[in-house]
Design a protein around this motif. Structure first.
Motif, short mmCIF file in Angstrom:
data_model
loop_
_atom_site.label_atom_id
_atom_site.label_comp_id
_atom_site.label_asym_id
_atom_site.label_seq_id
_atom_site.Cartn_x
_atom_site.Cartn_y
_atom_site.Cartn_z
N THR A 5 0.81 -1.22 0.00
CA THR A 5 0.00 0.00 0.00
C THR A 5 0.84 1.28 0.00
O THR A 5 0.28 2.37 -0.07
N LEU A 6 2.17 1.18 0.06
CA LEU A 6 2.99 2.39 0.08
C LEU A 6 2.78 3.27 -1.15
O LEU A 6 2.67 4.49 -1.02
N PRO A 7 2.68 2.72 -2.38
CA PRO A 7 2.44 3.60 -3.53
C PRO A 7 1.15 4.40 -3.42
O PRO A 7 1.10 5.58 -3.78
N ASP A 8 0.08 3.78 -2.90
CA ASP A 8 -1.18 4.50 -2.73
C ASP A 8 -1.04 5.60 -1.68
O ASP A 8 -1.57 6.70 -1.84
N LEU A 9 -0.35 5.29 -0.59
CA LEU A 9 -0.13 6.30 0.44
C LEU A 9 0.66 7.48 -0.12
O LEU A 9 0.31 8.64 0.12
N ALA A 10 1.71 7.18 -0.87
CA ALA A 10 2.54 8.24 -1.44
C ALA A 10 1.72 9.15 -2.36
O ALA A 10 1.87 10.38 -2.35
N LYS A 11 0.84 8.56 -3.14
CA LYS A 11 0.01 9.35 -4.05
C LYS A 11 -0.96 10.23 -3.27
O LYS A 11 -1.16 11.41 -3.60
N ALA A 12 -1.56 9.67 -2.22
CA ALA A 12 -2.51 10.44 -1.40
C ALA A 12 -1.81 11.58 -0.69
O ALA A 12 -2.34 12.70 -0.59
N TRP A 13 -0.61 11.32 -0.19
CA TRP A 13 0.15 12.37 0.49
C TRP A 13 0.53 13.49 -0.49
O TRP A 13 0.49 14.66 -0.14
N GLU A 14 0.94 13.11 -1.69
CA GLU A 14 1.37 14.12 -2.66
C GLU A 14 0.25 15.13 -2.94
O GLU A 14 0.51 16.33 -3.12
N ALA A 15 -0.98 14.66 -2.97
CA ALA A 15 -2.11 15.54 -3.25
C ALA A 15 -2.40 16.50 -2.10
O ALA A 15 -2.85 17.63 -2.32
N LYS A 16 -2.13 16.06 -0.87
CA LYS A 16 -2.53 16.84 0.31
C LYS A 16 -1.39 17.63 0.95
O LYS A 16 -1.64 18.59 1.69
N LEU A 17 -0.15 17.23 0.72
CA LEU A 17 0.97 17.86 1.42
C LEU A 17 1.10 19.37 1.19
O LEU A 17 1.44 20.09 2.14
N PRO A 18 0.86 19.90 -0.01
CA PRO A 18 1.01 21.35 -0.17
C PRO A 18 0.16 22.14 0.81
O PRO A 18 0.61 23.17 1.34
N GLN A 19 -1.06 21.68 1.08
CA GLN A 19 -1.90 22.37 2.05
C GLN A 19 -1.41 22.11 3.47
O GLN A 19 -1.36 23.02 4.30
#
Length: 205
Positions: free
Chosen positions: A119-133
């Protein structure tokens, strides 16, 4: 870059001496490579020190450690104070910048997750979308998967100016729907955290 997290649990009451001896020895060690950070636990498992080292890759790590081992002033003379040791090699998320020295704390929260396998790739993708905020509220120091160490581990470190500010930021992020990213609970098996303070010689403060 890769980052080695080395965690030592030391004899109760010896932390000031351990930091003093390590800091003195580090003055000789840093000519081979410099620390990323050196912390001790304030909340969580007590009597722990965590030191983080950056390397380009495993080959550079092996080369530098072999060279430093020949130095009569390294490693620090703290062997008699150590109760346990562990080491983890963390590969940061690909879109994160390298960790740079500076003042971003002095409160650091180190969070350990065990992810469900794959599940690490899915987590990384989800984080990338939210991290700027999320990083507008407080800085992310480092986040990445554990390559060698605890299987399916994920490590992330956040910095705050105070514990009160940590509580405020986390509440605001949750209230605004900024953090955590959606679907995180479905990927997690375990969670742990600890609050760390930097040693005087730590490049991250």
């Amino acid at each position: 870059m890769i980052y080695e997290f080395r965690t030592y649990r030391v004899v109760p009451g010896t932390l000031p001496q351990v930091e003093k001896l390590f800091g003195e020895a580090y003055e000789h060690r840093k000519k081979y490579s410099e620390l990323t950070a050196f912390w001790h636990t304030e909340i969580g498992p007590l009597n722990e020190v965590v030191h983080v080292w950056a390397y380009r890759d495993l080959a550079e790590r092996a080369q530098i450690r072999a060279a430093a081992a020949k130095d009569p002033n390294w490693p620090a003379k703290i062997r008699d104070f150590i109760r346990s040791m562990r080491s983890e090699i963390v590969v940061p998320l690909t879109y994160l910048p390298d960790v740079r020295p500076g003042k971003v704390g002095p409160i650091f929260e180190l969070r350990y997750y065990t992810l469900k396998p794959g599940t690490l790739p899915d987590l990384a993708k989800a984080w990338e979308a939210k991290l700027p905020q999320r990083t507008k509220l407080s800085p992310l120091v480092l986040a990445g998967g554990v390559e060698f160490g605890k299987a399916n581990g994920f490590v992330h470190v956040w910095a705050y100016p105070s514990l009160d500010e940590r509580a405020r930021v986390r509440a605001e992020a949750a209230r605004a729907g900024i953090w955590p990213p959606p679907g995180g609970g479905d990927r997690l098996m375990t969670q742990k955290n600890k609050i760390l303070l930097p040693a005087a010689f730590s490049p991250l403060q």
